[in-house]
Motif scaffolding. Structure first.
Motif, short mmCIF file in Angstrom:
data_model
loop_
_atom_site.label_atom_id
_atom_site.label_comp_id
_atom_site.label_asym_id
_atom_site.label_seq_id
_atom_site.Cartn_x
_atom_site.Cartn_y
_atom_site.Cartn_z
N LYS A 82 31.38 -49.32 100.28
CA LYS A 82 31.64 -50.69 100.12
C LYS A 82 30.17 -51.49 99.89
O LYS A 82 29.25 -51.31 100.72
N ASP A 83 30.44 -52.50 98.98
CA ASP A 83 29.31 -53.17 98.54
C ASP A 83 29.34 -54.67 98.81
O ASP A 83 28.61 -55.57 98.19
N LYS A 88 27.66 -55.29 104.32
CA LYS A 88 26.17 -55.19 104.45
C LYS A 88 25.71 -55.70 105.85
O LYS A 88 24.92 -55.13 106.48
N TYR A 99 20.35 -50.45 104.29
CA TYR A 99 21.71 -50.01 103.86
C TYR A 99 21.77 -49.79 102.34
O TYR A 99 21.38 -50.55 101.42
N VAL A 101 24.32 -48.61 98.95
CA VAL A 101 25.58 -48.37 98.37
C VAL A 101 25.85 -47.19 97.68
O VAL A 101 24.81 -46.89 96.89
#
Length: 231
Positions: A82-83, A88, A99, A101
């Motif tokens: 999940k971007d 985030k 974090y 991606v």
């Protein structure tokens, strides 16, 4: 002895890829394919850093991170497909230090692992008899040698990045640091305007400090400019 890293990911191929690159750097590696196994390993082994996937069956990475943060400040590098900005922010707010991606560049992951380990290594340095490394601002005391912070003698549990931000601001009282300056000084990486990392870590740091300081706001926001701590 080399640092020991725990990889938590249910995708065997990704976990193996990360393992190969970390072993090549001389790190010791343990793997877990789900959150419960990861927590069991953490309870039995001394882990220096955790690479933690978010989307796992059963106990997901967010839940694992929250559980770890109940007792430990071990650096956590969170991975997710999940971007979105909120994804985030959620990861960082639950206690992750960084974090990434998926898909990611394994060399960048190794660089981030090294950066997180460098910051966390300060806590292993010997304590000096000198007090020159101790900063006192009101009830707050920040000790660079022991990598600790306290309010009126009560320890404030901070992650390595939270401590680094606090020390940066406290060691320059009155100076305003922009998000870009903080990011590049702490993360040692180029700042991107879309990054929420600084805002999220400042928010989490404030929550911890204000809880101990009875809501007194130590870190001030200078709107449109950045953040500061008054001397």
């Amino acid at each position: 002895m080399s640092k020991q890293i725990l990889i938590v990911d249910d995708d065997e191929k990704i976990a193996k890829l990360i393992e190969i690159y970390l072993l090549n750097e001389g790190y010791r590696v343990l793997k877990a394919d789900n959150g419960l196994v990861a927590l069991d390993i953490i309870g039995q082994q001394e882990i220096d850093l955790i690479v933690l996937d978010v989307m796992m069956p059963g106990l997901d990475g967010i839940s694992v991170c929250l559980k770890i943060r109940e007792t430990l400040t071990t650096p956590i590098l969170m991975l997710s497909a999940k971007d979105g900005d909120m994804d985030k922010i959620t990861g960082l707010m639950t206690g992750a230090d960084d974090y990434m991606v998926k898909p990611f560049n394994p060399l960048e992951l190794v660089a981030r692992v090294k950066s997180l380990l460098r910051r966390s290594s300060y806590s292993a340095q010997p304590v000096s008899s000198s007090t020159g490394h101790i900063i006192k601002i009101g009830p707050l005391q920040v000790d660079k040698e022991t990598h600790t912070a306290s309010v009126d003698g009560r320890a404030v549990k901070l992650t390595p990045i939270e401590f680094s931000i606090l020390y940066l601001l406290a060691s320059h009282p009155g100076r305003v640091f922009s998000s870009e300056e903080i990011f590049e000084l702490i993360w040692k990486d180029k700042y991107f305007e879309s990054s929420n990392s600084v805002t999220v870590h400042i928010s989490r740091l404030r929550d911890k400090l204000e809880k101990e300081m009875e809501c007194e706001a130590l870190i001030k926001t200078v709107w449109g400019v950045g953040y500061k701590i008054e001397g």
